[in-house]
Design a protein around this motif. Structure first.
Motif, mmCIF file in Angstrom:
data_model
loop_
_atom_site.group_PDB
_atom_site.id
_atom_site.type_symbol
_atom_site.label_atom_id
_atom_site.label_comp_id
_atom_site.label_asym_id
_atom_site.label_seq_id
_atom_site.Cartn_x
_atom_site.Cartn_y
_atom_site.Cartn_z
ATOM 1 N N LEU A 1 25.338 67.500 -88.161
ATOM 2 C CA LEU A 1 25.301 68.761 -87.442
ATOM 3 C C LEU A 1 25.187 68.481 -85.955
ATOM 4 C CD1 LEU A 1 22.882 70.775 -89.758
ATOM 5 C CD2 LEU A 1 25.379 70.835 -89.732
ATOM 6 N N HIS A 2 26.244 68.830 -85.216
ATOM 7 C CA HIS A 2 26.231 68.667 -83.772
ATOM 8 C C HIS A 2 25.749 69.976 -83.165
ATOM 9 C CE1 HIS A 2 28.331 64.856 -84.131
ATOM 10 N NE2 HIS A 2 29.251 65.443 -84.870
ATOM 11 N N THR A 3 24.450 70.123 -82.988
ATOM 12 C CA THR A 3 23.922 71.360 -82.429
ATOM 13 C C THR A 3 24.158 71.375 -80.921
ATOM 14 O OG1 THR A 3 21.714 70.482 -81.981
ATOM 15 C CG2 THR A 3 22.126 71.367 -84.200
ATOM 16 N N PRO A 4 24.265 72.555 -80.313
ATOM 17 C CA PRO A 4 24.450 72.608 -78.857
ATOM 18 C C PRO A 4 23.367 71.854 -78.095
ATOM 19 C CG PRO A 4 24.908 74.752 -79.819
ATOM 20 C CD PRO A 4 24.373 73.892 -80.931
ATOM 21 N N ARG A 5 22.115 72.005 -78.517
ATOM 22 C CA ARG A 5 21.026 71.337 -77.812
ATOM 23 C C ARG A 5 21.171 69.818 -77.894
ATOM 24 N NH1 ARG A 5 15.067 73.047 -79.517
ATOM 25 N NH2 ARG A 5 16.383 74.583 -80.536
ATOM 26 N N SER A 6 21.491 69.327 -79.081
ATOM 27 C CA SER A 6 21.654 67.886 -79.245
ATOM 28 C C SER A 6 22.824 67.368 -78.418
ATOM 29 C CB SER A 6 21.872 67.567 -80.730
ATOM 30 O OG SER A 6 22.103 66.182 -80.917
ATOM 31 N N LEU A 7 23.930 68.106 -78.399
ATOM 32 C CA LEU A 7 25.096 67.669 -77.630
ATOM 33 C C LEU A 7 24.807 67.635 -76.134
ATOM 34 C CD1 LEU A 7 27.855 69.560 -79.628
ATOM 35 C CD2 LEU A 7 27.770 67.079 -79.288
ATOM 36 N N ILE A 8 24.000 68.568 -75.646
ATOM 37 C CA ILE A 8 23.642 68.560 -74.220
ATOM 38 C C ILE A 8 22.828 67.315 -73.893
ATOM 39 C CG2 ILE A 8 22.283 69.725 -72.447
ATOM 40 C CD1 ILE A 8 23.141 72.396 -73.771
ATOM 41 N N VAL A 9 21.848 66.994 -74.739
ATOM 42 C CA VAL A 9 21.057 65.780 -74.516
ATOM 43 C C VAL A 9 21.964 64.552 -74.564
ATOM 44 C CG1 VAL A 9 19.212 64.322 -75.446
ATOM 45 C CG2 VAL A 9 18.932 66.813 -75.376
ATOM 46 N N THR A 10 22.887 64.515 -75.511
ATOM 47 C CA THR A 10 23.819 63.399 -75.626
ATOM 48 C C THR A 10 24.701 63.296 -74.393
ATOM 49 O OG1 THR A 10 23.828 63.596 -78.039
ATOM 50 C CG2 THR A 10 25.652 62.403 -77.045
ATOM 51 N N LEU A 11 25.163 64.428 -73.887
ATOM 52 C CA LEU A 11 25.983 64.444 -72.678
ATOM 53 C C LEU A 11 25.231 63.844 -71.495
ATOM 54 C CD1 LEU A 11 28.404 65.320 -70.915
ATOM 55 C CD2 LEU A 11 27.359 67.598 -70.792
ATOM 56 N N TYR A 12 24.003 64.275 -71.288
ATOM 57 C CA TYR A 12 23.215 63.718 -70.186
ATOM 58 C C TYR A 12 22.965 62.227 -70.394
ATOM 59 C CZ TYR A 12 22.051 67.946 -67.538
ATOM 60 O OH TYR A 12 22.115 69.063 -66.743
ATOM 61 N N GLY A 13 22.710 61.837 -71.633
ATOM 62 C CA GLY A 13 22.485 60.421 -71.898
ATOM 63 C C GLY A 13 23.707 59.571 -71.616
ATOM 64 N N ALA A 14 24.886 60.096 -71.925
ATOM 65 C CA ALA A 14 26.121 59.330 -71.763
ATOM 66 C C ALA A 14 26.628 59.346 -70.331
ATOM 67 C CB ALA A 14 27.196 59.876 -72.702
ATOM 68 N N TYR A 15 26.570 60.523 -69.688
ATOM 69 C CA TYR A 15 27.262 60.681 -68.413
ATOM 70 C C TYR A 15 26.417 61.329 -67.314
ATOM 71 C CZ TYR A 15 31.442 59.863 -71.291
ATOM 72 O OH TYR A 15 32.373 59.332 -72.145
ATOM 73 N N GLY A 16 25.207 61.767 -67.610
ATOM 74 C CA GLY A 16 24.458 62.564 -66.656
ATOM 75 C C GLY A 16 23.360 61.851 -65.914
ATOM 76 N N ARG A 17 23.295 60.508 -66.059
ATOM 77 C CA ARG A 17 22.246 59.765 -65.372
ATOM 78 C C ARG A 17 22.822 58.994 -64.192
ATOM 79 N NH1 ARG A 17 19.405 56.391 -69.976
ATOM 80 N NH2 ARG A 17 21.365 56.834 -71.047
ATOM 81 N N THR A 18 22.276 59.231 -63.033
ATOM 82 C CA THR A 18 22.637 58.474 -61.836
ATOM 83 C C THR A 18 21.356 58.061 -61.135
ATOM 84 O OG1 THR A 18 22.697 60.451 -60.426
ATOM 85 C CG2 THR A 18 24.752 59.839 -61.542
ATOM 86 N N THR A 19 21.467 57.120 -60.210
ATOM 87 C CA THR A 19 20.268 56.663 -59.495
ATOM 88 C C THR A 19 19.640 57.801 -58.701
ATOM 89 O OG1 THR A 19 21.695 55.897 -57.698
ATOM 90 C CG2 THR A 19 21.032 54.275 -59.356
ATOM 91 N N SER A 20 20.468 58.752 -58.248
ATOM 92 C CA SER A 20 19.936 59.875 -57.478
ATOM 93 C C SER A 20 19.619 61.087 -58.348
ATOM 94 C CB SER A 20 20.946 60.284 -56.397
ATOM 95 O OG SER A 20 22.187 60.650 -56.984
ATOM 96 N N ASN A 21 19.859 60.958 -59.673
ATOM 97 C CA ASN A 21 19.600 62.054 -60.600
ATOM 98 C C ASN A 21 20.300 63.343 -60.154
ATOM 99 O OD1 ASN A 21 18.586 63.068 -63.001
ATOM 100 N ND2 ASN A 21 16.610 63.650 -62.130
ATOM 101 N N THR A 22 21.599 63.211 -59.819
ATOM 102 C CA THR A 22 22.386 64.351 -59.367
ATOM 103 C C THR A 22 22.470 65.396 -60.477
ATOM 104 O OG1 THR A 22 23.694 62.878 -57.982
ATOM 105 C CG2 THR A 22 24.616 65.061 -58.436
ATOM 106 N N PRO A 23 22.173 66.659 -60.182
ATOM 107 C CA PRO A 23 22.232 67.682 -61.229
ATOM 108 C C PRO A 23 23.665 67.984 -61.649
ATOM 109 C CG PRO A 23 21.758 68.679 -59.096
ATOM 110 C CD PRO A 23 21.687 67.200 -58.886
ATOM 111 N N LEU A 24 23.825 68.358 -62.905
ATOM 112 C CA LEU A 24 25.122 68.836 -63.399
ATOM 113 C C LEU A 24 25.191 70.338 -63.179
ATOM 114 C CD1 LEU A 24 25.586 66.911 -66.776
ATOM 115 C CD2 LEU A 24 27.051 66.753 -64.764
ATOM 116 N N PRO A 25 26.238 70.825 -62.503
ATOM 117 C CA PRO A 25 26.369 72.276 -62.313
ATOM 118 C C PRO A 25 26.478 72.997 -63.658
ATOM 119 C CG PRO A 25 27.926 71.068 -60.923
ATOM 120 C CD PRO A 25 27.337 70.077 -61.883
ATOM 121 N N VAL A 26 25.981 74.215 -63.709
ATOM 122 C CA VAL A 26 26.046 74.993 -64.940
ATOM 123 C C VAL A 26 27.496 75.154 -65.384
ATOM 124 C CG1 VAL A 26 25.561 77.235 -65.983
ATOM 125 C CG2 VAL A 26 23.884 76.184 -64.448
#
Length: 275
Positions: free
Chosen positions: A4-29
């Motif tokens: 089950l790919h829940t929306p909440r789980s996919l968001i966490v997975t997205l940040y884990g895969a592509y959303g981490r930078t040294t400056s912790n740049t936010p992802l726009p909504v």
């Protein structure tokens, strides 16, 4: 078990895969909505899930450089994901000589809700139950266990020990009591049934990969896989049954990661206009 790919789980997975930078740049909504839409999540579900993750302290509101509303990872969330990397992308099979970490806890009856939380978290970290109030895991999980207990303010109730098994039952027999190895094997087999055909399809392709397809297949594979190194703590090979499917499951994920992660990053960077 169904994947089950829940929306909440996919968001966490997205940040884990592509959303981490040294400056912790936010992802726009708007980008969160675009990227989750590519894996079948609609905008209302994204907004609702982001709100839940914000309430849990994993995401914090922040403005992008252009002033757009967005969300960045909290410090706790970054620690959680950094700890997870060691399992998700390495998933080692430690030698038996490395020994074990024991978690021995005692919670006053007046705080029994914390007893349930402790059991739940130790189980999610991959600990097995050696005896009431005594949980066990490979020694390599010590750092992550300590971080988790400190983050949840559960450390005062737990003593952690390192040690080796000295008897009396053979350790292979013991681990079969401490963990449900059949249930863990089924999780690996489910992963292989869902994602090994995806790997074979990508291996048969020629030319440059389609960035959106690579992103979609990688994110769903990672979302499935990242649960498994927690259900399966990575036991020494000599303690596992013959034909254990965990090695092949890890190999399939590793090949998907190598083939699709960077190709999918092109879609993440592309933006709404593909620029």
């Amino acid at each position: 078990m169904a994947d089950l790919h829940t929306p909440r789980s996919l968001i966490v997975t997205l940040y884990g895969a592509y959303g981490r930078t040294t400056s912790n740049t936010p992802l726009p909504v708007a980008e969160l909505i675009r990227l989750l839409n590519a894996v079948g999540v609609d905008a209302p579900s994204v907004r609702s899930s982001v709100s839940r993750l914000k309430r849990r302290g994993l995401l914090v509101p922040a403005r992008t450089a252009s002033g757009a509303a967005g969300y960045a990872l909290s410090q706790d969330a970054r620690q959680l994901l950094d700890d997870g990397d060691r399992r998700i992308y390495a998933h080692p099979s430690p030698p038996l000589r490395d020994g074990w970490v024991l978690a021995v806890f005692s919670v006053p009856e007046a705080e029994r809700h914390k007893r349930h939380l402790l059991r739940s978290r130790l189980s999610r970290l991959g600990f097995g139950t050696a005896a009431p109030g005594v949980w066990i895991a490979p020694a390599a999980l010590y750092d992550e266990t300590r971080h988790t207990l400190e983050r949840l303010e559960l450390a005062p109730y737990v003593d952690l020990f390192r040690g080796e098994h000295l008897g009396f039952a053979a350790t292979r027999e013991s681990v079969a009591r401490w963990w449900d190895l059949e249930a863990i094997a089924r999780l690996h087999l489910d992963f292989l049934a869902q994602h090994e055909p995806v790997l074979r399809a990508w291996e048969s392709r020629t030319g440059e990969p389609d960035a959106e397809a690579a992103y979609r297949d990688y994110l769903t594979a990672l979302d499935s896989w990242r649960r498994l190194p927690y259900a399966d703590p990575g036991l020494p090979e000599e303690l596992l049954p013959k034909d254990w499917p965990g090695g092949r499951a890890a190999e399939v994920f590793g090949l998907l990661h190598a083939r699709l992660r960077d190709a999918g990053a092109e879609f993440v960077r592309g933006g709404p206009s593909g620029s």
